[in-house]
Structures are given as structure tokens and as C-alpha cells.
Design a protein around this motif. Structure first.
Motif, PDB file in Angstrom:
ATOM      1  N   THR A   1       0.844  -1.202   0.000  1.00 37.99           N
ATOM      2  CA  THR A   1       0.000   0.000   0.000  1.00 37.99           C
ATOM      3  C   THR A   1       0.876   1.247   0.000  1.00 37.99           C
ATOM      4  OG1 THR A   1      -1.797  -1.094   1.198  1.00 37.99           O
ATOM      5  CG2 THR A   1      -1.704   1.304   1.352  1.00 37.99           C
TER       6      THR A   1
ATOM      7  N   ASN B   1      -7.563  -9.538  -7.588  1.00 38.38           N
ATOM      8  CA  ASN B   1      -8.311  -9.284  -6.358  1.00 38.38           C
ATOM      9  C   ASN B   1      -9.817  -9.279  -6.575  1.00 38.38           C
ATOM     10  OD1 ASN B   1      -6.421  -8.706  -4.005  1.00 38.38           O
ATOM     11  ND2 ASN B   1      -5.463  -7.544  -5.654  1.00 38.38           N
TER      12      ASN B   1
ATOM     13  N   ASP C   1       1.904  -3.183 -10.602  1.00 37.45           N
ATOM     14  CA  ASP C   1       1.899  -3.644  -9.209  1.00 37.45           C
ATOM     15  C   ASP C   1       1.976  -5.171  -9.213  1.00 37.45           C
ATOM     16  OD1 ASP C   1       1.322  -4.374  -6.621  1.00 37.45           O
ATOM     17  OD2 ASP C   1      -0.459  -3.119  -6.416  1.00 37.45           O
TER      18      ASP C   1
ATOM     19  N   HIS D   1       0.799  -9.396  -6.077  1.00 37.17           N
ATOM     20  CA  HIS D   1       0.250 -10.754  -6.177  1.00 37.17           C
ATOM     21  C   HIS D   1       0.787 -11.502  -7.389  1.00 37.17           C
ATOM     22  CE1 HIS D   1      -3.699 -10.385  -3.623  1.00 37.17           C
ATOM     23  NE2 HIS D   1      -2.601 -10.316  -2.900  1.00 37.17           N
TER      24      HIS D   1
ATOM     25  N   LYS E   1       4.352  -7.653   0.274  1.00 32.20           N
ATOM     26  CA  LYS E   1       3.852  -8.893   0.881  1.00 32.20           C
ATOM     27  C   LYS E   1       4.892 -10.005   0.956  1.00 32.20           C
ATOM     28  CE  LYS E   1      -1.086  -8.389  -0.194  1.00 32.20           C
ATOM     29  NZ  LYS E   1      -2.324  -9.136  -0.310  1.00 32.20           N
TER      30      LYS E   1
HETATM   31  C1  LIG Z   1      -2.031  -6.056  -5.962  1.00 34.31           C
HETATM   32  C2  LIG Z   1      -1.956  -5.545  -4.562  1.00 34.31           C
HETATM   33  N1  LIG Z   1      -1.266  -4.434  -4.309  1.00 34.31           N
HETATM   34  C3  LIG Z   1      -1.154  -3.943  -3.063  1.00 34.31           C
HETATM   35  C4  LIG Z   1      -1.779  -4.569  -2.008  1.00 34.31           C
HETATM   36  C5  LIG Z   1      -1.634  -4.007  -0.636  1.00 34.31           C
HETATM   37  O1  LIG Z   1      -0.860  -4.824   0.179  1.00 34.31           O
HETATM   38  P1  LIG Z   1      -0.774  -4.492   1.723  1.00 34.31           P
HETATM   39  O2  LIG Z   1      -2.153  -4.680   2.270  1.00 34.31           O
HETATM   40  O3  LIG Z   1       0.190  -5.491   2.246  1.00 34.31           O
HETATM   41  O4  LIG Z   1      -0.311  -3.092   1.833  1.00 34.31           O
HETATM   42  C6  LIG Z   1      -2.525  -5.714  -2.216  1.00 34.31           C
HETATM   43  C7  LIG Z   1      -3.226  -6.379  -1.105  1.00 34.31           C
HETATM   44  O5  LIG Z   1      -3.976  -7.308  -1.269  1.00 34.31           O
HETATM   45  C8  LIG Z   1      -2.609  -6.231  -3.532  1.00 34.31           C
HETATM   46  O6  LIG Z   1      -3.298  -7.332  -3.802  1.00 34.31           O
END
Ligand SMILES: Cc1ncc(COP(=O)(O)O)c(C=O)c1O
Length: 453
Positions: A138, A229, A257, A260, A284
Motif C-alpha cells: 500500500t 483481487n 503492481d 500478487h 507482501k
Molecule cells: C495487488 C496488490 N497491491 C497492493 C496490495 C496491498 O498490500 P498491503 O495490504 O500489504 O499493503 C494488495 C493487497 O492485497 C494487492 O493485492
């Protein structure tokens, strides 16, 4: 064609709920006694697990969790990717232990040599030569969006309908009637209406991307290379090449990004599909469970951002955080990247996910149930429609809470955990063929109980 019998489904769901309560009395007690936690849990998402209360765990190692009631679970949720390296991988534990017990200095606001090693490895994986660390994806996304606005002098971003990039205000969007940018359902306390910050597009819909970019006020298009997601939505052939071209035409940066989608391989989809982003975000998994994240920039963007004297990068300008890049996080990243999430382990994880997908496909063929399963490297996910969705909006429309809860509980009651947010299964280095076969067997049994020919 087979169909789901709704009355059978609801009866089976009730049966699984009752079984879950009987199997998890200690978890239920602990949840009932939590009086000082918002929603009864340390972080409100933990209420997403089906069954009325989450499982409280006692131990977790590799892909095995033992809960406080003594049930053993094969974990395909893996902390929604935070534990993609497996729970407490040995190499990460050794490095973290050394940092804490021998070397000392968990967080000091001083660098160690681990950080440069990590940045070089991220360059090898994703091709970005300049990196900055965070503790969450995030935060990495938030800071990267600011940098994109600074270097382009534009104030809007573009995001795909039903994307998810963490708690990033600008990205909590979906497409409304007539292509309008509207809030995701349930957006908590937005600072401004999201249409002020964001233009929305549909995944796999190039016209909608061009509609968003042609105003020439979009600093950056932020995207997962495949949506993960809202179920997995894979890109159609040629989509990313065309998006890159549109970004170049309209002067918009491309932020990929990979948080995942690193499941696609050691360098995520960026490497596997030869994408050409300007910015890459990762989080993550790379710390083996220790909070870690990073954003990577091309040399051009990195040198541009350093040339704005008015942009405060070293204090309160809006990028960075006190604990980001700390010694514990960077040592965990170094150990995880060098010894756990290696090229060889990716091959193993991807083979297992392929087996997982093929097993589910066979059950769907045998039962003639019109669902689909998508695989992205080491990750696979089923969705309750066929053909597979092309956009986030289509995938969102296929959501079915009763089926989802039923499948999650059916699996959990028999020792298999799926990601609570959807039907995602992720393989880690210690996942085995037997684990995958067990899931396939249960998936067949679960469907048999609710399907009619
Ligand atoms: C593609 C993606 N980016 C960013 C995030 C954010 O990760 P975090 O909650 O560890 O900050 C997520 C969380 O599911 C995600 O799926």
C-alpha cells in the motif's frame, strides 16, 4: 449442463456452519472473549473468514497451520500472499534471528548492506534499476503515485474497475453507468470523491483506456498485469503492448503492481511477459512474512525526481516512513529472495498450480458445472461463470456469497484453507502433490453435494 441446486446449497451451507462450530470451539471462545478489539479481531479483515469466527492458530510452518483446537490445515491462503514463501521459512528465520539476537538493531533509521543486495536482486527480477523500500505494498503504491504526479506535472491517475492496490484512496474505483468513475462499494471515508483523482478504465478494453488517457491529465496508469483481487482476470493477447503504446502516446507513466502477480515467476509478469513499466511495486511476499515492500523506478524517473529541489524526499514531503527499509525487513528480504523464492522453487510451485488447475478442470468437466479456473503461475482461482470474465466488472458480477462460503467451509472443515477474500489458492515451496490432490478430491465432493445434472 449441470447446475447448482440452491435449496441443496443452502442446506449444505448450514450443515458446514454447524460442523465448523463443532470443530473450532476454542477459536470460537477466544473470538467471543475479545472485547477490546474493533470487530473482535486485531485487523478488521480477519472477520472475512466464513463461519462466524476466524480460526485462531497455534503454530504455522511451511504450508501447515495447526489451530488452537488441534486441527491441522493445508494452507493455500498463505496470508493472502504475505506467506507465499511458506510460514516461517528456515532461511528467513535464521537471518532474522541473527539480526535480532546477534547483530541487534531492528530499526535504527540507518542502512545496512542488505538493502543494496535486495535492490540489485529486484533489478535482476523486474528490470528496474532504482529502488526504495516500504513496509507494505500500500505504502509503496502511495509513494509511487506521488512520484508519478511530480515528474509528469499531472494530477490524475488511471485505474481499472475493481482493481485493488491496497488502501490507496485513488484506486478504490469501479466503472459506473456511461463509463463514469465511481467509488468501490463501501469505501470508508474518502477524502474527496474518487472521480476528482481518478479516471477509470476496464481491463482488456483498450477503448476505455484511451478514453481515460486522451485528456492528457493522467500522470500514471496503475495496474496489476492480471487482476487478482476480483478473481483472476487474465489479459488478452496484445493487451499490454497496446496499453504501453497508449501510455507513450498520451505521456502517461505505467505502474505495474506485482504484489500478487509475482506468482507468475521470479520476476512476476513483468519478466515473464516482457512488460515495459516505468514503475514496479512489490510487497507482501518478499520478506517471508516480515513486513516489506518496495517500488522500483527507471533511471530516467529516478534522476528526474532527484532534480526537483522543492520536492522533500528526505522528510515530510509525503514519501517514506520511519520504519521503512529497517534492518529487520531488509535482512528478511535478502534471505527470502536469495534462499526461498528462488527460480527453482518457482518451477516447483508453478507445476503444482498447474496440477491444481487441471484437477479442478476435470471436476468441472465431469460435473458439467459451467465455472472456470484461471491460473497465474503459482496461483489459481475458480470463478462461478463460463467463459472466464474479461473485466473486473464482469468478474464482480459473478460473485456468489453462498457458494463461496460453502466451498470455504467445506474445505476448512476438512483441513484445507482457501483465501477468504475469494477462491484463491497459492502454492508455496513446501506445498506437495498430496496437498493439491486433497484439494481436488474435496472440490469434487463439495460439488457433488450441491450439483444436479
Ligand atoms: C495487488 C496488490 N497491491 C497492493 C496490495 C496491498 O498490500 P498491503 O495490504 O500489504 O499493503 C494488495 C493487497 O492485497 C494487492 O493485492
Amino acid at each position: 449442463m449441470g447446475t447448482i441446486d440452491r435449496s441443496q446449497l443452502l442446506a449444505a451451507l448450514e450443515h458446514e456452519r454447524a460442523l465448523y462450530r463443532r470443530r473450532t470451539p476454542e477459536s470460537s471462545r477466544l473470538f467471543g472473549e475479545a472485547r477490546h478489539l474493533l470487530g473482535g479481531v486485531p485487523m478488521t479483515w480477519m472477520n472475512k473468514w466464513a463461519g462466524g469466527h476466524p480460526i485462531y492458530f497455534a503454530t504455522a510452518k511451511g504450508n501447515r497451520i495447526i489451530d488452537v483446537d488441534g486441527n491441522e490445515c493445508r494452507d493455500f491462503a498463505l496470508g493472502d500472499t504475505g506467506a507465499m514463501a511458506g510460514h516461517s521459512p528456515d532461511a528467513t528465520v535464521r537471518a532474522v534471528r541473527h539480526r535480532i539476537e546477534d547483530a541487534g538493531g531492528i530499526t535504527t533509521m540507518l542502512p545496512t548492506d542488505d538493502a543494496e543486495w535486495v535492490a540489485e536482486d529486484l533489478l535482476r527480477r523486474f528490470g528496474m534499476p532504482q529502488w526504495s523500500m516500504s513496509l507494505t505494498a500500500t505504502d509503496a503504491n502511495r509513494w509511487a503515485l506521488r512520484i508519478a504526479r511530480l515528474v509528469t506535472g499531472r494530477n490524475k491517475i488511471c485505474a481499472f474497475s475493481y482493481c485493488y492496490h491496497g488502501a490507496v484512496d485513488e484506486t478504490l474505483v469501479r466503472m459506473g453507468p456511461g463509463g463514469a468513475t465511481i467509488e468501490r462499494e463501501g469505501n470508508v471515508g474518502p477524502a474527496v470523491p474518487v472521480a476528482q483523482t481518478t479516471r477509470v478504465a476496464e481491463f482488456n478494453d483498450l477503448e476505455s483506456v484511451e478514453r481515460a488517457l486522451r485528456h492528457r491529465d493522467v500522470a500514471v496508469l496503475i495496474a496489476e498485469p492480471a487482476l487478482t483481487n476480483i478473481g483472476i482476470v487474465l489479459p488478452e493477447p496484445g493487451f499490454w503492448k497496446a496499453v504501453r503504446d497508449l501510455c507513450d502516446t498520451y505521456g502517461t507513466l505505467l505502474l505495474i503492481d506485482e504484489t500478487h502477480t509475482i506468482s507468475a515467476g521470479p520476476g512476476g509478469c513483468t519478466k515473464a511477459w516482457n512488460l515495459r513499466p516505468d514503475i514496479v511495486v512489490i510487497g507482501k511476499s518478499i520478506g517471508g512474512g516480515v513486513p516489506s515492500g518496495a517500488y522500483g523506478l527507471t533511471s530516467e524517473i529516478a534522476s528526474r525526481i532527484m532534480s526537483y529541489p522543492e520536492a522533500d524526499l528526505v522528510d515530510v514531503g509525503g514519501v517514506g516512513g520511519t520504519l521503512a527499509g529497517n534492518a529487520l525487513s531488509t535482512t528478511a528480504m535478502r534471505a527470502t529472495l536469495s534462499e526461498v523464492l528462488t527460480d527453482v522453487t518457482f518451477d516447483h510451485m508453478i507445476e503444482l498450480a498447474t496440477r491444481f488447475r487441471e484437477g479442478v478442470e476435470k471436476v468441472l468437466t465431469d460435473t458439467s458445472i459451467p465455472w472456470t479456473i484461471a491460473q497465474l503461475g503459482a496461483r489459481a482461482e475458480y470463478r462461478f461463470l463460463a467463459p472466464a470474465p474479461r473485466t473486473g466488472t464482469e468478474s464482480a458480477a459473478a460473485q456468489d456469497d453462498d457458494i463461496e462460503q460453502y466451498l470455504h467451509l467445506f474445505m476448512a472443515n476438512r483441513g484445507v484453507l482457501l483465501t477468504p477474500f475469494h477462491n484463491m489458492a497459492l502454492m508455496c515451496p513446501t506445498t506437495t502433490v498430496a496437498d493439491v490432490n486433497r484439494h481436488t478430491e474435496l472440490f469434487g465432493q463439495a460439488l457433488e453435494a450441491i450439483a444436479t445434472a
